[in-house]
Structures are given as structure tokens and as C-alpha cells.
Design an enzyme around this catalytic site. Structure first.
Site, mmCIF file in Angstrom:
data_model
loop_
_atom_site.group_PDB
_atom_site.id
_atom_site.type_symbol
_atom_site.label_atom_id
_atom_site.label_comp_id
_atom_site.label_asym_id
_atom_site.label_seq_id
_atom_site.Cartn_x
_atom_site.Cartn_y
_atom_site.Cartn_z
ATOM 1 N N GLU A 1 0.835 -1.209 0.000
ATOM 2 C CA GLU A 1 0.000 0.000 0.000
ATOM 3 C C GLU A 1 0.870 1.260 0.000
ATOM 4 O OE1 GLU A 1 -1.569 1.878 3.412
ATOM 5 O OE2 GLU A 1 -1.186 0.159 4.728
ATOM 6 N N LYS B 1 -5.881 10.440 0.422
ATOM 7 C CA LYS B 1 -5.867 9.127 1.074
ATOM 8 C C LYS B 1 -7.079 8.375 0.545
ATOM 9 C CE LYS B 1 -6.886 7.113 5.586
ATOM 10 N NZ LYS B 1 -7.234 7.400 6.987
ATOM 11 N N VAL C 1 -5.475 0.239 2.800
ATOM 12 C CA VAL C 1 -5.611 -1.219 2.671
ATOM 13 C C VAL C 1 -6.781 -1.545 1.739
ATOM 14 C CG1 VAL C 1 -6.239 -3.323 3.936
ATOM 15 C CG2 VAL C 1 -4.492 -1.781 4.864
ATOM 16 N N ASP D 1 -17.201 5.316 13.662
ATOM 17 C CA ASP D 1 -15.969 5.269 12.876
ATOM 18 C C ASP D 1 -15.445 3.830 12.780
ATOM 19 O OD1 ASP D 1 -13.591 5.640 11.585
ATOM 20 O OD2 ASP D 1 -12.889 7.275 12.852
ATOM 21 N N ALA E 1 -13.291 1.245 6.351
ATOM 22 C CA ALA E 1 -13.767 0.504 5.169
ATOM 23 C C ALA E 1 -12.868 -0.700 4.872
ATOM 24 C CB ALA E 1 -13.820 1.439 3.961
ATOM 25 N N ASP E 2 -11.692 -0.767 5.516
ATOM 26 C CA ASP E 2 -10.806 -1.927 5.325
ATOM 27 C C ASP E 2 -11.528 -3.232 5.697
ATOM 28 O OD1 ASP E 2 -8.812 -0.117 4.715
ATOM 29 O OD2 ASP E 2 -7.630 -0.467 6.531
ATOM 30 N N LYS F 1 -3.949 -2.004 15.655
ATOM 31 C CA LYS F 1 -3.336 -1.119 16.645
ATOM 32 C C LYS F 1 -4.240 -0.932 17.836
ATOM 33 C CE LYS F 1 -0.769 1.834 13.821
ATOM 34 N NZ LYS F 1 -1.507 1.394 12.650
HETATM 35 N N1 PSU Z 1 -2.140 1.481 10.128
HETATM 36 C C1 PSU Z 1 -0.829 1.820 10.124
HETATM 37 N N2 PSU Z 1 -0.350 2.698 9.251
HETATM 38 C C2 PSU Z 1 -1.154 3.221 8.305
HETATM 39 C C3 PSU Z 1 -2.531 2.827 8.265
HETATM 40 C C4 PSU Z 1 -2.987 1.960 9.188
HETATM 41 O O1 PSU Z 1 -0.066 1.335 10.949
HETATM 42 O O2 PSU Z 1 -0.671 4.021 7.527
HETATM 43 C C5 PSU Z 1 -3.394 3.319 7.139
HETATM 44 C C6 PSU Z 1 -3.685 2.135 6.189
HETATM 45 O O3 PSU Z 1 -3.577 2.601 4.859
HETATM 46 C C7 PSU Z 1 -5.122 1.779 6.507
HETATM 47 C C8 PSU Z 1 -5.672 3.143 6.839
HETATM 48 O O4 PSU Z 1 -5.798 1.171 5.433
HETATM 49 O O5 PSU Z 1 -4.646 3.761 7.610
HETATM 50 C C9 PSU Z 1 -6.949 3.079 7.616
HETATM 51 O O6 PSU Z 1 -7.512 4.343 7.662
HETATM 52 P P1 PSU Z 1 -8.996 4.541 8.210
HETATM 53 O O7 PSU Z 1 -8.896 4.189 9.674
HETATM 54 O O8 PSU Z 1 -9.285 5.993 7.970
HETATM 55 O O9 PSU Z 1 -9.862 3.609 7.427
HETATM 56 MN MN MN Z 2 -12.417 6.044 9.791
#
Ligand code: PSU
Ligand code: MN
Length: 308
Positions: A31, A92, A112, A144, A147-148, A165
Site C-alpha cells: 500500500e 488518502k 488497505v 468510525d 472501510a478496510d 493497533k
Molecule cells: N495502520 C498503520 N499505518 C497506516 C494505516 C494503518 O499502521 O498508515 C493506514 C492504512 O492505509 C489503513 C488506513 O488502510 O490507515 C486506515 O484508515 P482509516 O482508519 O481511515 O480507514
Molecule cells: Mn475512519
């Protein structure tokens, strides 16, 4: 200018990836949001280069995915990788806006979810990253949820990560994955890892101890006609981990800062990651790089096992 309706999707393979596809060699997708929104420069570029090198050492070909000026790139040459690592205004991109960036000829990094879409479109079955997005803490108020998780349920790519995490609500993240029918397999350990730490305090739904066993599991899923992705959780090497209790203190502070600054939507994950880099004096970055490298190695081994 809009494109004619008959035009093909603007998609470009790097020379290395095109050659690998032609000879049926194993390929590992990577990614790009982790490069533009997940780590500061120049650590992000060092990480991007070293994971590509590790994948080649293991006998596979790396394919970093990103949208550059409206073209979906499957594999980036080194100069483009460097430019992207220095870019400040990249979008993003997730499932909702990957096509938007292509249609509007923008530059964007793939999360992702969006990387899985690009990988599937390119016929790539294995993808290495750091951590996936998940259910955020207090999601019952904010709604929140990354979408992953939905993408994992619908798109047939094996995603290798270091767990979720602890900035997320890990039990709720595992519940959503179970509901959506996503297999969660921890590599060589009975406990689900928490990114910087090897132990989230939760049992892993499934465990497998070799890349061959993971490839075999995927083959049976294919035979059964079960579609969708699967998540492989690979615990960070012991020498690089930051214990959970210690991270928890920094995480509490980062979450407080986010609330104070009224951060919402797409900005939440990058904000928290940046906050943690500062709070740990860069130590979280070192661990982050080590675990992505570790995941790249395992993903390459799985990709090799799948073509054997
Ligand atoms: N976790 C990490 N580093 C990152 C991300 C997640 O340790 O850079 C990024 C990945 O690209 C993941 C995205 O798909 O954050 C998720 O963002 P959101 O929570 O807005 O869906
Ligand atoms: Mn989000």
C-alpha cells in the site's frame, strides 16, 4: 477533460511487475498510504525501499500501488516512489474515492481497502502492510469503522499485517471480522498481536505455523467457492516490540489530543499515528518499520507457496 466512455481504465504496470505477470512469478502488493500518511519523510522512503528489497530477496516481486496523476500504478519505479514519499498533498484513497482520483486525474495513496481493489484488478493475491484500519474506540458514538473491514469481506486478497493497533477497539474489530466471515489467522502464535506489541491480550481466532499451510488454507477456500479476503496477523519480532502497558499510556494521550482537536473521518488514523511518533520520540516509527519488513517477508513466502 473527461475521458471517452469506451476508454480502458488508466492502469500501468511497472516493467518489473509486467514481466513477473508474464512468467507467472509470485507478486506481493504494497500500500502507499503508509508512505504518505503513515510515516514522516525520510523514514517512509527507507521503509518503502527496504520492504521492496526484502520481497525480492524472498523470490517474489513487489508491487507498490498508488494513483499518480489519474493513473492507477501497479508497481512504482524508484524515482516515483521517492517523489510520492515527499508529496504532501496526496489524497488518502479508499473504496469510496479510488475511482474519483482516477476520474479527476489526481494523485492519491491507497489504503488497505483501495490497495486490495487494485491488487485484485491486477490478479495479485497477496498484500503486505503494517496495520489494518478497524473499529475505533467509542465507535458506538462516532460510527468510525474503517472501510478496510468490509473490503476484507468482499475482495479476494490475503492481507498480511501485524494485527490491529491498540488505538482501535481490538475486540470490536475482531467481532466485525467474524461477522463478515473474514478468517483471522495469527502466524505461529495463539494470541492476536497488537501492532507494536506481540500480545493484544486476546486469543487469535485461528493459528497456522507455515506459509505453506496458509497457502493450502487459501486453496481450500477457493475450492469451496468461499470468496473474500483473509487476514494474516504476524506478531512483531520480540527485539522490536514496545510492551502493551507502555504503549497504552501514549495511546491514551494521543486519543485525548484527537478529541481536543476535534479530529474526525479520514484524518483520525494519520493524526493518531503522528501523535504517537512524537510522544514516543520516534520509537514507534522504528517498531513500525521493523514490523512492516517482517510482514513483507512472510507475504513473499506465502506468495511463493501459492505458485508452487
Ligand atoms: N495502520 C498503520 N499505518 C497506516 C494505516 C494503518 O499502521 O498508515 C493506514 C492504512 O492505509 C489503513 C488506513 O488502510 O490507515 C486506515 O484508515 P482509516 O482508519 O481511515 O480507514
Ligand atoms: Mn475512519
Amino acid at each position: 477533460m473527461t475521458r471517452p466512455a469506451s476508454a480502458l481504465l488508466p492502469m500501468q504496470y511497472s516493467e518489473e511487475v509486467a514481466a513477473a505477470k508474464a512468467r507467472g512469478a509470485p507478486i506481493v502488493a504494497l500500500e502507499s498510504t503508509i508512505i504518505t500518511h503513515g510515516m514522516p519523510y525520510p523514514g517512509n522512503l527507507d521503509m518503502a525501499r527496504s520492504v521492496e528489497r526484502i520481497i525480492r530477496e524472498e523470490g517474489a516481486v513487489p508491487a507498490t500501488i498508488a494513483v499518480i496523476d489519474g493513473v492507477l500504478h501497479i508497481g512504482l519505479d524508484d524515482a516515483t516512489l521517492e517523489t510520492l514519499a515527499k508529496t504532501e498533498g496526496a489524497m488518502k484513497l479508499s473504496r469510496a474515492d479510488l475511482a474519483f482520483a482516477i476520474a479527476e486525474r489526481r494523485t492519491g495513496a491507497t489504503t488497505v481497502a483501495a490497495t486490495m481493489i487494485g491488487a485484485a484488478r491486477a490478479g495479485i493475491r497477496v498484500f503486505a502492510t503494517g496495520g489494518i484500519g478497524g473499529v475505533h474506540r467509542k465507535a458506538e458514538e462516532t460510527f468510525d469503522i474503517s472501510a478496510d473491514l468490509d473490503e476484507l469481506s468482499r475482495t479476494g486478497v490475503i492481507v498480511v499485517c501485524a494485527g490491529a493497533k491498540a488505538i482501535l477497539d481490538i475486540p470490536k474489530t475482531l467481532e466485525v471480522l467474524e461477522t463478515r466471515g473474514v478468517p483471522v489467522v495469527t502466524y505461529d502464535s495463539p494470541v492476536f498481536p497488537a501492532f507494536w506489541s506481540r500480545d493484544s491480550g486476546l486469543k487469535s481466532p485461528l493459528t497456522l505455523n507455515s506459509p505453506a499451510a496458509i497457502a493450502n488454507f487459501q486453496t481450500v477456500r477457493d475450492q469451496l467457492g468461499v470468496d473474500g479476503g483473509m487476514l494474516i496477523a504476524n506478531p512483531v519480532p520480540e527485539a522490536d516490540e514496545i510492551p502493551r502497558e507502555e504503549m497504552e499510556i501514549y495511546i491514551a494521550r494521543a486519543l485525548d489530543n484527537a478529541e481536543r482537536d476535534e479530529i474526525a473521518g479520514k484524518a483520525v488514523t494519520p493524526y493518531l499515528l503522528d501523535s504517537l511518533f512524537r510522544l514516543t520520540d520516534g520509537r514507534s516509527l522504528k517498531t513500525n518499520i521493523a514490523l512492516v519488513e517482517n510482514n513483507a517477508r512472510l507475504a513473499a513466502e506465502i506468495a511463493v507457496a501459492l505458485v508452487d
